[in-house]
Design an enzyme around this catalytic site. Structure first.
Site, PDB file in Angstrom:
ATOM      1  CD  GLU A  24      -1.796  -2.404   1.269  1.00 39.84           C
ATOM      2  OE1 GLU A  24      -0.642  -2.714   1.637  1.00 39.84           O
ATOM      3  OE2 GLU A  24      -2.675  -3.247   1.034  1.00 39.84           O
ATOM      4  CG  HIS A  66     -11.189  -7.790   6.478  1.00 38.87           C
ATOM      5  ND1 HIS A  66     -10.298  -8.475   7.258  1.00 38.87           N
ATOM      6  CD2 HIS A  66     -10.742  -7.913   5.202  1.00 38.87           C
ATOM      7  CE1 HIS A  66      -9.353  -9.011   6.501  1.00 38.87           C
ATOM      8  NE2 HIS A  66      -9.593  -8.687   5.239  1.00 38.87           N
TER       9      HIS A  66
END
Ligand SMILES: Cc1ncc(C[n+]2csc(CCOP(=O)(O)OP(=O)(O)O)c2C)c(N)n1
Length: 659
Positions: free
Chosen positions: A399, A466
């Site tokens: 990322e 998540h």
């Protein structure tokens, strides 16, 4: 000490140019050290003894090729012929510099000279170079990008991610690592275990070379040869320059921890003294020429210092400073067309993105599994066939480096959208978001034209990693825009507007709403300006403020309790539509804020404070915040239900109405 200056064989004029460029930066530094002792400048990171690297690399590249230097690379700036008084003004925080007094020393970039300066965190530079190089590759331009790092910063994850991406994407980047023996006080053997940094090249599948960083001819010759080759056959190369940091990390910190013998040994290898002796010995440089050159530089430095010292101390106004946090942008609003289709939130996002790809020829989307797989939420399904794998770009799992690359693309004038597979994973790219992207325009006027798509939120039983809705990590960081739609119509129009906006935007997409919320959405491209809330229900009893899934919970409560409430869907959290909030609260006299995230430090707290400060005389009750408790989000359905605030909201709303 004698160096071999015969390979490659250079013209006399080239040898003299290399000498002059090294000498100039040395002479500036020597003057800076005097000024430092006199307290006329603040910190200084010395590159004395390492000039051959910055000089050789810079002069080996073309002037229109980007270089990303670090804190010891003065000669990159001077070899690109930046007027010295501008550098001096920069170091004194004056307007004649490059950051309007907003950032110090070498922390600046300049598009005019194709130099992109560092941020203090060191490593991000490497990933930014990838983005610039990718931009060249996508535009079919045969250009090389060179980026610098010390050996210490190669321990940062950014280094590893950047090399990996550059290798996977075969980007024409020269990774120039100056191994000068120490990272602050840490010697190389405490920094990494392998013998040479260049050895790491093989692990990433890239060529690497070890060069004598004190031999200007070797540096210049090899970099020039590689640059020619990389322009034709794009690929990354790792270069390790062996050199030595002759002075302390910065002037105040000294060199006590460096063994004397090492200092003595390396002082014999001074890149300028040795080269000068060679030029003199081979009659390329006469004594008179040497004196003349030194006098010329000395006069130039004195004159430019005078100019910089004469420049008044910087002054500004708060308005002026605030004005530069974002690049100013007036969106040319595109109104929705007449034809609509009833679609889900996820489809609206996908359509907005697709139509933006059509509208902006160069827009690039990057993310994990977004190409042929279509992304884990299938937002980019079919995109690769329509726009190709170059523009719909699968990334490795890194990322940080991908966000850094997006910034590099922006520097090279290309918009990008980065899909975080889950918004939670932005924590692995946090540094470039809050430090590179957010501060860029304020620091040096460079836009970070990037949208980060953030699938977020709970209610789907996905557990602590998540399910987060982490907008508060970013709403408190100046320089970022934060958008958080609750409905398909808004999602499409706001996403298109976010992509048009040249500033960094975090675009939150609630996963639970993706496939559960339908709405009539215009088929054609349209935009909704950022920063405007929507009053989606009107009533006099109370003001309810929310965003994302909270808006739907509020709608359910309003219906169930059958109350007359103003319901404000914020839609954009930064900038915030304060006017809409205050107008409503002044009308109803009661305000309740519903937020999915944990209660402490979220946007609800700020809203509550702002309402208290601005609407106090109109309030008939305390401002109420309803949010999740201060704990991680649990996985099991029953536990997640306990965590989420939607049920508690109804009770709190009833209590407030009774107040
Ligand atoms: C992420 C981060 N950690 C720590 C620092 C503090 N710091 C600044 S420069 C430096 C040493 C860097 O060493 P190296 O990369 O070898 O470059 P050199 O200074 O030797 O040129 C350190 C530890 C920082 N700026 N950023």
């Amino acid at each position: 000490m004698s160096f071999d200056y015969s390979n490659p064989k250079l013209e006399t004029s080239q040898l003299l140019d290399l000498y002059k460029a090294m000498l100039k930066s040395r002479m500036i530094e020597e003057r800076m050290l005097i000024l430092l002792r006199q307290g006329k400048i603040s910190k200084w990171f010395s590159g004395i003894g390492q000039e051959a690297i910055s000089t050789g690399v810079t002069l080996a590249l073309q002037d229109d090729e980007y270089i990303l230097p670090m804190h010891r690379n003065l000669s990159v700036f001077t070899s690109r012929n930046i007027p010295l008084h501008r550098l001096f003004s920069q170091w004194q925080g004056k307007r004649g510099g490059f950051t309007k007094g907003r950032d110090r020393s070498f922390h600046f970039g300049t598009q005019d000279y194709k130099i992109v300066g560092m941020i203090s965190h060191l490593g991000p530079q490497l990933g930014v170079a990838n983005g610039i190089a990718l931009g060249h590759k996508l535009k079919g331009e045969k250009k090389v990008t060179a980026v610098f790092s010390g050996e210490g910063a190669t321990s940062e994850g950014d280094f590893h991610e950047a090399l990996n991406i550059a290798a996977v994407w075969q980007l024409p980047v020269l990774f120039c690592i100056e191994n000068n023996g120490y990272g602050l006080s840490t010697p190389v053997e405490e920094q990494f275990r392998c013998e040479h940094i260049a050895d790491k090249g093989i692990g990433y599948g890239m060529e690497s070379f070890i060069l004598d960083g004190n031999n200007i001819v070797e540096v210049f010759g090899k970099v020039k040869e590689l640059a020619i080759s990389l322009r034709q056959n794009p690929r990354p190369v790792l270069l390790e320059f062996k050199t030595f940091r002759a002075r302390g990390h910065e002037e105040a910190s000294g060199t006590k921890y460096v063994p004397k013998e090492l200092l003595n040994q390396w002082s014999l290898k001074d890149p300028i003294e040795n080269f000068q002796a060679h030029l003199r010995a081979t009659n390329i440089l006469s004594e008179k020429e040497e004196v003349d050159i030194k006098q010329l530089f000395s006069r130039e430095i004195s004159a430019d210092l005078k100019t910089a010292f004469k420049e008044e101390e910087i002054s500004s106004s708060l308005e002026n400073e605030l004005d530069d946090v974002f690049k100013s942008f007036d969106i040319q609003e595109v109104r929705p067309g007449k034809d609509n289709s009833k679609i889900r939130l996820v489809d609206a996002i996908s359509k907005g993105l697709y139509q933006s790809m059509e509208r902006f020829d160069e827009l690039v989307i990057m993310g994990q599994d977004i190409a042929s797989y279509g992304g884990v939420f299938k937002v980019t399904e079919g995109f690769m066939d329509a726009f190709g794998k170059e523009r719909v770009r699968n990334t490795p799992i890194c990322e940080s480096s991908v966000i850094e690359a997006a910034y590099g693309l922006s520097i090279n004038n290309i918009k990008s959208v980065v899909e975080l597979q889950f918004g939670d994973f932005v924590s692995s790219g946090f540094n470039p978001v809050v430090n590179l992207l957010a501060k860029s325009h304020y620091r040096w006027g460079q836009a970070a034209d990037i949208v980060l798509r953030m699938p977020c939120g709970a209610g789907v039983g996905a557990g602590p990693f998540h399910s987060q809705t982490n907008e508060a990590w970013f709403t408190k960081t100046p320089g970022l825009k934060v958008v958080y739609p609750a409905f398909p119509f808004d999602a499409k129009g706001l996403l298109c507007a976010s992509i048009e906006d040249p500033n960094p935007v975090l675009f939150f997409e609630h996963k639970q709403l993706y496939r559960s919320i339908y709405q009539e959405v215009p088929d054609d491209y349209y935009t909704i300006p950022l920063g405007k809330a929507a009053l989606i229900k009107e009533g006099k009893e109370v003001t309810i403020i929310s965003f994302g899934a909270g808006v739907h919970w509020a709608l359910t409560a309003i219906e169930k309790l059958n109350i007359a409430a103003d319901l404000i869907d914020l839609r954009t959290l930064q900038p915030l539509d304060e006017g809409c909030i205050y107008a409503s609260v002044k009308k109803t006299g009661k305000a309740i804020i519903l937020q999915e995230d944990s209660i402490f430090g979220g946007i609800a707290s700020d809203l509550s404070a702002m309402i208290s400060e601005n609407c106090f005389e109109h309030l008939d009750a305390p401002v109420i915040r309803v949010a999740s408790p201060i704990m991680p989000i649990p996985f099991a359905k029953n536990l997640e239900d306990l965590y989420l605030p939607n049920k508690r909201f109804e009770t709190a709303l009833k209590d407030l109405l009774k107040y």
